[in-house]
Design a protein around this motif. Structure first.
Motif, PDB file in Angstrom:
ATOM      1  N   GLN A 123       0.822  -1.213   0.000  1.00  0.00           N
ATOM      2  CA  GLN A 123       0.000   0.000   0.000  1.00  0.00           C
ATOM      3  C   GLN A 123       0.857   1.265   0.000  1.00  0.00           C
ATOM      4  O   GLN A 123       0.502   2.258  -0.633  1.00  0.00           O
ATOM      5  N   ASN A 124       1.983   1.236   0.711  1.00  0.00           N
ATOM      6  CA  ASN A 124       2.870   2.398   0.722  1.00  0.00           C
ATOM      7  C   ASN A 124       3.285   2.780  -0.693  1.00  0.00           C
ATOM      8  O   ASN A 124       3.302   3.963  -1.060  1.00  0.00           O
ATOM      9  N   TYR A 125       3.624   1.781  -1.501  1.00  0.00           N
ATOM     10  CA  TYR A 125       4.103   2.050  -2.854  1.00  0.00           C
ATOM     11  C   TYR A 125       2.964   2.461  -3.780  1.00  0.00           C
ATOM     12  O   TYR A 125       3.152   3.300  -4.671  1.00  0.00           O
ATOM     13  N   LEU A 126       1.788   1.877  -3.585  1.00  0.00           N
ATOM     14  CA  LEU A 126       0.642   2.281  -4.390  1.00  0.00           C
ATOM     15  C   LEU A 126       0.301   3.749  -4.147  1.00  0.00           C
ATOM     16  O   LEU A 126       0.031   4.508  -5.087  1.00  0.00           O
ATOM     17  N   GLU A 127       0.308   4.146  -2.884  1.00  0.00           N
ATOM     18  CA  GLU A 127      -0.056   5.529  -2.566  1.00  0.00           C
ATOM     19  C   GLU A 127       1.031   6.514  -2.991  1.00  0.00           C
ATOM     20  O   GLU A 127       0.732   7.646  -3.379  1.00  0.00           O
ATOM     21  N   LYS A 128       2.291   6.064  -2.947  1.00  0.00           N
ATOM     22  CA  LYS A 128       3.366   6.916  -3.455  1.00  0.00           C
ATOM     23  C   LYS A 128       3.214   7.120  -4.955  1.00  0.00           C
ATOM     24  O   LYS A 128       3.429   8.220  -5.476  1.00  0.00           O
ATOM     25  N   ALA A 129       2.815   6.054  -5.672  1.00  0.00           N
ATOM     26  CA  ALA A 129       2.579   6.175  -7.114  1.00  0.00           C
ATOM     27  C   ALA A 129       1.424   7.119  -7.399  1.00  0.00           C
ATOM     28  O   ALA A 129       1.461   7.899  -8.367  1.00  0.00           O
ATOM     29  N   ALA A 130       0.391   7.073  -6.555  1.00  0.00           N
ATOM     30  CA  ALA A 130      -0.771   7.947  -6.748  1.00  0.00           C
ATOM     31  C   ALA A 130      -0.435   9.407  -6.463  1.00  0.00           C
ATOM     32  O   ALA A 130      -1.062  10.309  -7.038  1.00  0.00           O
ATOM     33  N   GLU A 131       0.545   9.663  -5.585  1.00  0.00           N
ATOM     34  CA  GLU A 131       0.950  11.045  -5.300  1.00  0.00           C
ATOM     35  C   GLU A 131       1.375  11.767  -6.570  1.00  0.00           C
ATOM     36  O   GLU A 131       1.151  12.977  -6.722  1.00  0.00           O
ATOM     37  N   LYS A 132       2.008  11.044  -7.481  1.00  0.00           N
ATOM     38  CA  LYS A 132       2.533  11.654  -8.692  1.00  0.00           C
ATOM     39  C   LYS A 132       1.439  12.032  -9.685  1.00  0.00           C
ATOM     40  O   LYS A 132       1.710  12.668 -10.707  1.00  0.00           O
ATOM     41  N   LEU A 133       0.199  11.643  -9.383  1.00  0.00           N
ATOM     42  CA  LEU A 133      -0.931  12.067 -10.207  1.00  0.00           C
ATOM     43  C   LEU A 133      -1.377  13.483  -9.850  1.00  0.00           C
ATOM     44  O   LEU A 133      -2.272  14.034 -10.483  1.00  0.00           O
ATOM     45  N   ARG A 134      -0.778  14.041  -8.805  1.00  0.00           N
ATOM     46  CA  ARG A 134      -1.076  15.383  -8.318  1.00  0.00           C
ATOM     47  C   ARG A 134      -2.554  15.559  -7.961  1.00  0.00           C
ATOM     48  O   ARG A 134      -3.230  16.481  -8.444  1.00  0.00           O
ATOM     49  N   PRO A 135      -3.076  14.679  -7.115  1.00  0.00           N
ATOM     50  CA  PRO A 135      -4.480  14.812  -6.707  1.00  0.00           C
ATOM     51  C   PRO A 135      -4.653  16.013  -5.781  1.00  0.00           C
ATOM     52  O   PRO A 135      -3.696  16.487  -5.153  1.00  0.00           O
ATOM     53  N   LEU A 136      -5.878  16.481  -5.690  1.00  0.00           N
ATOM     54  CA  LEU A 136      -6.170  17.622  -4.825  1.00  0.00           C
ATOM     55  C   LEU A 136      -5.972  17.255  -3.364  1.00  0.00           C
ATOM     56  O   LEU A 136      -5.492  18.070  -2.564  1.00  0.00           O
ATOM     57  N   VAL A 137      -6.334  16.031  -2.985  1.00  0.00           N
ATOM     58  CA  VAL A 137      -6.108  15.524  -1.631  1.00  0.00           C
ATOM     59  C   VAL A 137      -5.397  14.176  -1.758  1.00  0.00           C
ATOM     60  O   VAL A 137      -5.535  13.485  -2.772  1.00  0.00           O
ATOM     61  N   PRO A 138      -4.607  13.764  -0.742  1.00  0.00           N
ATOM     62  CA  PRO A 138      -3.879  12.498  -0.834  1.00  0.00           C
ATOM     63  C   PRO A 138      -4.820  11.322  -1.093  1.00  0.00           C
ATOM     64  O   PRO A 138      -5.920  11.242  -0.554  1.00  0.00           O
ATOM     65  N   VAL A 139      -4.382  10.406  -1.922  1.00  0.00           N
ATOM     66  CA  VAL A 139      -5.172   9.224  -2.289  1.00  0.00           C
ATOM     67  C   VAL A 139      -4.885   8.102  -1.304  1.00  0.00           C
ATOM     68  O   VAL A 139      -3.726   7.763  -1.056  1.00  0.00           O
ATOM     69  N   GLN A 158      -2.337   3.203 -16.756  1.00  0.00           N
ATOM     70  CA  GLN A 158      -1.026   3.475 -17.348  1.00  0.00           C
ATOM     71  C   GLN A 158      -0.179   4.364 -16.450  1.00  0.00           C
ATOM     72  O   GLN A 158       1.028   4.118 -16.272  1.00  0.00           O
ATOM     73  N   ALA A 159      -0.792   5.386 -15.861  1.00  0.00           N
ATOM     74  CA  ALA A 159      -0.044   6.318 -15.024  1.00  0.00           C
ATOM     75  C   ALA A 159       0.464   5.650 -13.752  1.00  0.00           C
ATOM     76  O   ALA A 159       1.619   5.838 -13.351  1.00  0.00           O
ATOM     77  N   LEU A 160      -0.389   4.856 -13.103  1.00  0.00           N
ATOM     78  CA  LEU A 160       0.040   4.174 -11.885  1.00  0.00           C
ATOM     79  C   LEU A 160       1.155   3.177 -12.180  1.00  0.00           C
ATOM     80  O   LEU A 160       2.142   3.096 -11.439  1.00  0.00           O
ATOM     81  N   ASN A 161       1.033   2.420 -13.260  1.00  0.00           N
ATOM     82  CA  ASN A 161       2.081   1.451 -13.602  1.00  0.00           C
ATOM     83  C   ASN A 161       3.394   2.139 -13.956  1.00  0.00           C
ATOM     84  O   ASN A 161       4.477   1.634 -13.635  1.00  0.00           O
ATOM     85  N   ARG A 162       3.315   3.268 -14.599  1.00  0.00           N
ATOM     86  CA  ARG A 162       4.535   4.021 -14.913  1.00  0.00           C
ATOM     87  C   ARG A 162       5.249   4.441 -13.623  1.00  0.00           C
ATOM     88  O   ARG A 162       6.473   4.390 -13.530  1.00  0.00           O
ATOM     89  N   ASN A 163       4.477   4.788 -12.608  1.00  0.00           N
ATOM     90  CA  ASN A 163       5.065   5.221 -11.337  1.00  0.00           C
ATOM     91  C   ASN A 163       5.474   4.060 -10.442  1.00  0.00           C
ATOM     92  O   ASN A 163       6.114   4.260  -9.419  1.00  0.00           O
ATOM     93  N   LEU A 164       5.086   2.838 -10.818  1.00  0.00           N
ATOM     94  CA  LEU A 164       5.433   1.638 -10.052  1.00  0.00           C
ATOM     95  C   LEU A 164       6.485   0.786 -10.750  1.00  0.00           C
ATOM     96  O   LEU A 164       6.760  -0.342 -10.325  1.00  0.00           O
ATOM     97  N   LYS A 165       7.091   1.302 -11.790  1.00  0.00           N
ATOM     98  CA  LYS A 165       7.902   0.474 -12.681  1.00  0.00           C
ATOM     99  C   LYS A 165       9.089  -0.194 -11.997  1.00  0.00           C
ATOM    100  O   LYS A 165       9.604  -1.203 -12.504  1.00  0.00           O
ATOM    101  N   HIS A 166       9.548   0.312 -10.867  1.00  0.00           N
ATOM    102  CA  HIS A 166      10.700  -0.280 -10.188  1.00  0.00           C
ATOM    103  C   HIS A 166      10.291  -1.308  -9.129  1.00  0.00           C
ATOM    104  O   HIS A 166      11.159  -1.865  -8.441  1.00  0.00           O
ATOM    105  N   GLU A 167       8.991  -1.552  -8.979  1.00  0.00           N
ATOM    106  CA  GLU A 167       8.501  -2.485  -7.962  1.00  0.00           C
ATOM    107  C   GLU A 167       7.802  -3.681  -8.626  1.00  0.00           C
ATOM    108  O   GLU A 167       7.212  -3.531  -9.694  1.00  0.00           O
TER     109      GLU A 167
END
Length: 293
Positions: free
Chosen positions: A35-51, A90-99
């Motif tokens: 979950q830590n890595y999923l949420e870190k990947a979601a941060e890079k989507l620049r959401p208005l509030v943390p995902v 696609q965006a989440l997988n791009r941000n998870l590419k090292h895991e």
């Protein structure tokens, strides 16, 4: 412009060997959760509030998932429309590419949908290999992905007899973990299906002159107690090795005492996979088409 919140059901898989489990852990902990890595990947989507990922099914250290699920809410700033499902994947997988984590799918769902509580059932597969004189006999691409046993091949007929005693609604107090975080949780569970079958290992058709045999134990229920699947798998393997009699399963169920569970029998985490989480299609239908980004 006002932001628009969108809820998605996220399907994802992972190899659990290097994680503390699927659930989030404190960031200072040496080994983090998926979950830590999923949420870190979601941060890079620049959401208005943390995902926040609301995980449907907990898996522990070393346990894998062919398909786990979670729901998330995403708000985009500046009045931007919700992400389309395909772009989000696609965006989440791009941000998870090292895991060793991969998002399989995203689906828009209603704001009332809950990944955990809306689930109809969960299916786990436990993998066992026999025919090893030592762990190094295992092909490298199978390591940390199955339980290596060294007592000869399994008696499938005896295991299936024992498995039949676990199917249905029972008090599984004997099969709950002594370290359970929720000792007051209702121990009555219903095993809808339990199948034991010979299997083939990954790419085993390329391995010549091998005595290895692979086995799969598949369990389906709406929910399970903490470590219940590993404890059931351990007993069934012990039956297959003739260390326990098939009828002992009924005795263990009837006694309803976790201290009666046979010592040194629980199956290790490495062989366990969450296969899938099932939902009612009506609960997934929001009546919306995929949004444009």
């Amino acid at each position: 412009m006002l932001s628009q919140k969108a809820r998605y059901l996220i399907s994802f898989q992972y190899s659990g060997t290097m994680y503390s489990g699927v659930m989030e852990t404190p960031p200072h902990q040496a080994t983090l959760g998926v979950q830590n890595y999923l949420e870190k990947a979601a941060e890079k989507l620049r959401p208005l509030v943390p995902v926040k990922f609301v995980i449907s099914s907990r898996t522990d250290t070393g346990v894998h998932a062919l398909c786990n699920t979670a729901h998330i809410d995403i708000e985009r700033s500046g009045g931007k429309p919700p992400f389309s499902e395909s772009v989000l994947v696609q965006a989440l997988n791009r941000n998870l590419k090292h895991e060793p984590i991969r998002v399989l799918a995203a689906r828009r769902v209603s704001d009332t949908f809950h990944a955990r509580f809306s689930a109809l059932s969960r299916t786990y597969v436990y993998r066992v290999v026999t025919g090893c004189s030592c762990p190094s006999d295992l092909p490298v691409f199978e390591r940390n992905l199955c339980w290596v046993t060294q007592r000869g091949h399994l008696d499938l007929t005896a295991m299936q007899e024992a498995a039949g005693l676990l199917v249905g609604t029972h008090d599984f107090s004997t099969f709950r973990s002594a370290s359970s975080e929720l000792p007051a949780k209702n121990p009555v569970k219903t095993i809808d299906q339990l199948e034991i079958r010979p299997s083939s290992g990954f790419l085993m058709h390329h391995v010549k002159s091998s005595d290895l045999k692979f086995w799969e134990l598949e369990f389906t229920s709406r929910s399970f107690l903490y470590k219940q699947v590993r404890r059931m798998a351990g007993v069934l393997v012990a039956v297959g090795q003739h260390r326990l009699d098939p009828e002992c399963v009924k005795t263990l169920l009837d006694i309803r005492d976790l201290m009666a569970y046979p010592p040194s029998t629980i199956a290790p985490a490495c062989g366990l996979f969450l296969k899938n989480v099932e939902y009612c299609e009506a609960d997934l239908d929001t009546g919306r088409t995929e949004a444009e980004t």
